[in-house]
Design a protein around this motif. Sequence first.
Motif, mmCIF file in Angstrom:
data_model
loop_
_atom_site.group_PDB
_atom_site.id
_atom_site.type_symbol
_atom_site.label_atom_id
_atom_site.label_comp_id
_atom_site.label_asym_id
_atom_site.label_seq_id
_atom_site.Cartn_x
_atom_site.Cartn_y
_atom_site.Cartn_z
ATOM 1 N N ALA A 552 -88.578 -0.155 -39.093
ATOM 2 C CA ALA A 552 -87.823 1.031 -39.308
ATOM 3 C C ALA A 552 -86.908 -0.587 -40.651
ATOM 4 C CB ALA A 552 -86.675 1.014 -39.367
ATOM 5 N N ALA A 553 -86.762 -1.743 -39.676
ATOM 6 C CA ALA A 553 -86.100 -2.728 -40.649
ATOM 7 C C ALA A 553 -87.424 -3.677 -41.228
ATOM 8 C CB ALA A 553 -85.575 -3.970 -39.450
ATOM 9 N N ILE A 554 -88.397 -3.518 -41.334
ATOM 10 C CA ILE A 554 -89.491 -3.477 -42.454
ATOM 11 C C ILE A 554 -89.249 -2.789 -43.376
ATOM 12 C CG2 ILE A 554 -91.846 -3.723 -43.176
ATOM 13 C CD1 ILE A 554 -92.184 -5.102 -39.968
ATOM 14 N N ILE A 555 -89.590 -1.904 -43.605
ATOM 15 C CA ILE A 555 -89.396 -0.279 -44.551
ATOM 16 C C ILE A 555 -88.177 -0.860 -45.385
ATOM 17 C CG2 ILE A 555 -88.969 1.879 -45.132
ATOM 18 C CD1 ILE A 555 -90.965 2.323 -42.952
ATOM 19 N N LEU A 556 -87.101 -1.011 -45.139
ATOM 20 C CA LEU A 556 -85.885 -0.966 -45.262
ATOM 21 C C LEU A 556 -85.580 -1.716 -46.298
ATOM 22 C CD1 LEU A 556 -82.806 -0.410 -43.306
ATOM 23 C CD2 LEU A 556 -83.456 0.809 -45.327
ATOM 24 N N LEU A 557 -86.341 -4.030 -45.591
ATOM 25 C CA LEU A 557 -86.559 -5.060 -46.162
ATOM 26 C C LEU A 557 -87.237 -5.044 -47.741
ATOM 27 C CD1 LEU A 557 -84.769 -7.499 -45.373
ATOM 28 C CD2 LEU A 557 -87.027 -8.224 -44.997
ATOM 29 N N ALA A 558 -88.777 -4.110 -47.287
ATOM 30 C CA ALA A 558 -89.459 -4.132 -48.182
ATOM 31 C C ALA A 558 -88.806 -3.172 -49.340
ATOM 32 C CB ALA A 558 -90.794 -3.571 -47.738
ATOM 33 N N GLY A 559 -88.039 -2.424 -49.719
ATOM 34 C CA GLY A 559 -87.563 -1.616 -50.173
ATOM 35 C C GLY A 559 -86.775 -2.294 -51.108
ATOM 36 N N ALA A 560 -86.489 -3.304 -49.892
ATOM 37 C CA ALA A 560 -84.773 -3.305 -51.095
ATOM 38 C C ALA A 560 -85.062 -4.689 -52.086
ATOM 39 C CB ALA A 560 -83.461 -4.045 -50.028
ATOM 40 N N VAL A 561 -86.273 -5.370 -51.462
ATOM 41 C CA VAL A 561 -86.657 -6.492 -51.735
ATOM 42 C C VAL A 561 -87.303 -5.534 -53.266
ATOM 43 C CG1 VAL A 561 -88.329 -7.866 -51.874
ATOM 44 C CG2 VAL A 561 -87.445 -8.001 -50.254
ATOM 45 N N ARG A 562 -87.808 -4.795 -53.594
ATOM 46 C CA ARG A 562 -88.916 -4.046 -54.618
ATOM 47 C C ARG A 562 -87.553 -3.754 -55.633
ATOM 48 N NH1 ARG A 562 -94.323 -0.745 -53.944
ATOM 49 N NH2 ARG A 562 -94.882 -3.482 -53.667
ATOM 50 N N MET A 563 -86.444 -3.331 -55.237
ATOM 51 C CA MET A 563 -85.335 -2.856 -55.563
ATOM 52 C C MET A 563 -84.395 -4.295 -56.403
ATOM 53 S SD MET A 563 -83.328 0.358 -54.446
ATOM 54 C CE MET A 563 -82.083 -0.283 -54.363
ATOM 55 N N LEU A 564 -84.846 -4.799 -55.449
ATOM 56 C CA LEU A 564 -84.022 -5.890 -56.469
ATOM 57 C C LEU A 564 -85.035 -7.275 -57.093
ATOM 58 C CD1 LEU A 564 -81.921 -7.480 -53.755
ATOM 59 C CD2 LEU A 564 -81.452 -6.364 -55.343
ATOM 60 N N ALA A 565 -86.532 -6.917 -56.944
ATOM 61 C CA ALA A 565 -86.919 -7.883 -57.375
ATOM 62 C C ALA A 565 -87.522 -7.053 -59.027
ATOM 63 C CB ALA A 565 -88.557 -7.879 -56.797
#
Lengths: 685, 227
Positions: A552-565
């Motif tokens: 869950a943490a990885i999915i959240l993190l990847a999603g956040a990075v993608r959205m920000l980046a």
Amino acid sequence: MNVPGTLLTVALGLCLATALLAPAVPARIRPALSGLGTAAAGAVGAAAGGAAMAGHAWSAWLPDLLPLAGVRLALDPLGGLFVAVTGGVAVCAGVYGIGYARHGLSGRVVQATLPLFVASMLLVPAAASVSTLLVAWELMAITSLLLVLAEHGRRTAVGGAGLWYAVMTHLGLIAILAGLAGLAAGAHGEAFDQLRAAHLPPLARDAVFLATFAGFASKAGVVPLHAWLPRAHPEAPSHVSALMSAAMVNMGVYGIARVGLDLLRGSSEGGAPAWWWLLVLAAGGVSAMYGILQAAVSADLKRLLGYSTTENMGLVLMGLGAAGFFATRGAPRLAALALVAALLHVVNHAAFKTLLFQAAGSVLYATGTRDLDVLGGLRARMPYTTALFAIGALAASALPPGNGFVSEWLLLQSLVHAIPASGVAGAVALPLAVGVVALSAGLAVATFVKAFGVGFLARPRSPEADRAVESPPSMLGGMGLAALCCAALALGPTVIVPGLARAVGTLLPGAAPATGPVSGPVSGPAMETVTLHLSGIAGTMSPLLIAAAVVAAIILLAGAVRMLAARGRRVARLWDCGVGPMSARMQYTATSFAEPLQRVFDDVLRPETDVDVTPKQESAYLVERIRFHALVPDRIERRLYGPVLAAVDAVGRRARALANGSVHRYLAYGFWTLTGLLILLAVIP
Amino acid sequence: MNDSMYAQWLALACGAFLLAGVLVLWRRDLAAIVRLFALQGVALGAMVVVLGLRQGSVHLVAVAVGVGALRAGLLPYLMRRALDTPPPGNGTAGEEARETRPLVNVATSLLAAAVLALVAYAVSQPIVRLSPGPATQAVPVALTVLLVGFFVLVTRRRALSQVVGFLLIDNAITATAFLTTSGVPLVVELGVSLDVLLAVLVLQVLTTRMRAAFGGTDLGELRELHD
């Protein structure tokens, strides 16, 4: 004959039938027959081991099978565990071997020996007398030696590896033979039941333990008896490497546990000496450290995995040593916990090492090289192998949610909780042991990041790596099975823990189960099945929940990075100091990745580097070529084995004068020995 | 067969057995050595026949006939054939047919045989004491022949002498087996005999090959075979 007995007989029969049939069928279908036969035997063997772990004991005496002593077999939960592990590895290796053998390994000897090797490894933990154990042990040594030598025609290193292995395994056999023969002589019988009831004097008991420990430790690849392992495991065909590294080395652990905790029970009434187990703990600690250090700086993928086997066996021995030590200090709960951790690590190591060796074999099959420095870029070319290796690397680096994490966590728990109540020796040894486990886990992460990152990611460093193609389905199938085992063990170790607890019960009778459904703050039927509760100490862990949290943490993190980046993304050329496009040779290599580590551990490893500068003829300042050569020798091997080998060589040279080629002289040696002996007999009353 | 007759016949057979063995050291002529060996085979057969008659065992007598036929008939025949094969080219047949230069000369060899007999008697006392009787008292004889056979192997140069030395050892082992037990099972005896026959055939081939390669059968020529 009950369930485990029938299943084990069927498994051995399948092995024998496969070994007999394989030479008779045409070479085209031979690998398929041998592989499927081995896999089927492995599956049945695993079921037999599982049944024994579930508490169905079995024993048999076949007086006519071997002259003089007969064959005694028995399956208890401990033996069943090792039979089951061997069976599981054999399933993966058998399926994998079907495709791998297309690489010129479809010869009669290799394909017939493979099932026999598996059969011998199923027999070793099932042996219930000294002679049966030794026969099975020797069969295991010989069949594995034949398999190590399978590719001797292709590489010259194979012959040397085979020689090292043959000599060391037989020296180990001699040590085991001497120890067990001494024990059997003291017990006036060679069946294990008689040995358990024996009462040996302390000195003889110590000698038996030391001799068998040396012999079994050499099979487990424990430092300083490990010299054969990083040679033989890389040179064997990869499915054989998997069998050796994941199943055969376990037999060393089995032997130490069986003799030290079980067979010497009667002799060590009132407590075995604590120094036995501190010795085991120390040997394990040294192996774990040295093994992972050598693995971290190794650039040969299979050699790296071989040293990692030494490390993991070291961790297992630390658990075993701690368990024995706690038992002598009257802490049965902690002893049981440490032993469960050790046995669970055996299972986990078998799963991920099978997977890793097979994946390494897959790379070798596709590129023809094991050198990490010339690999790279395999992610695009071999996507399945890359994914499977990643799973194995995650498991081997002892990080959640890999399965290696679970057993190492249990080991750490047992060590940490024992420190307050273990006397002076324990107060010194156990904190060190905790440090060793933690440091080896950290180095393992670096090692497998290197193996995966340099070997599979980035751009290919050589044309061979560039031309790699994905392996055939049977090889992927074998790896997939091993990966499934890893995943199952990572998420649901609670399933096999009751079986392990029974195995612990055979070694430490009277010890309370180490883990069990103790009602905690969060309880309930659903939680019980996924959570490990440590009884006696406050500790719980739920691998499934940890895995879910990590994912869950990885999915959240990847999603956040993608959205920000995604907002500020811009494509530009990489800065290359103005010299033009960067080439694949500018990437990190395995050697350069390990260089900082090598620098930190410089005093331990003593790497040898050699820089050779060739200047242009006109000028000393313009360089034509720089050659850099780095080598990390096995220092223990060089310091310990070098002098011994030199001494043996010198004796051999001197003894050559005895053999001058004259037949009469040779006959005279015999004649004088015989008459001299006879005269001696006649003179001595 | 009464006791004294049994003891005398057995002593006679054993005496012939020992004498034939020791005389092998004395003769230099290879053909004579083969004849002595055949004589020893007869003595061995006779010894087993006496034992068989004593025990009233037809089976043992049949074994004796077989042993005798092999050791007094077939093996000497094979050796004669190897001896009579003409050497290739203009080899020195006279040199080849004799044990010209043994490593230890004949007189010393006979003295050594005497010493070996003493050793054998001293060593086999415990065996004789186990069950004193004519048969066990003859065990030292067999042991002496064994040591003499070994001595022949060590000191004689010709390949054929080596074969005879080897067969003396085997005769002695067979004799010991029959003297100390009440008859060896037929299967065991057959196996041993077949083994001996094979060994002789191999050695015969070796002799022929050596002649082809070196023109002689002096084992001293084989010195180059070391590492």
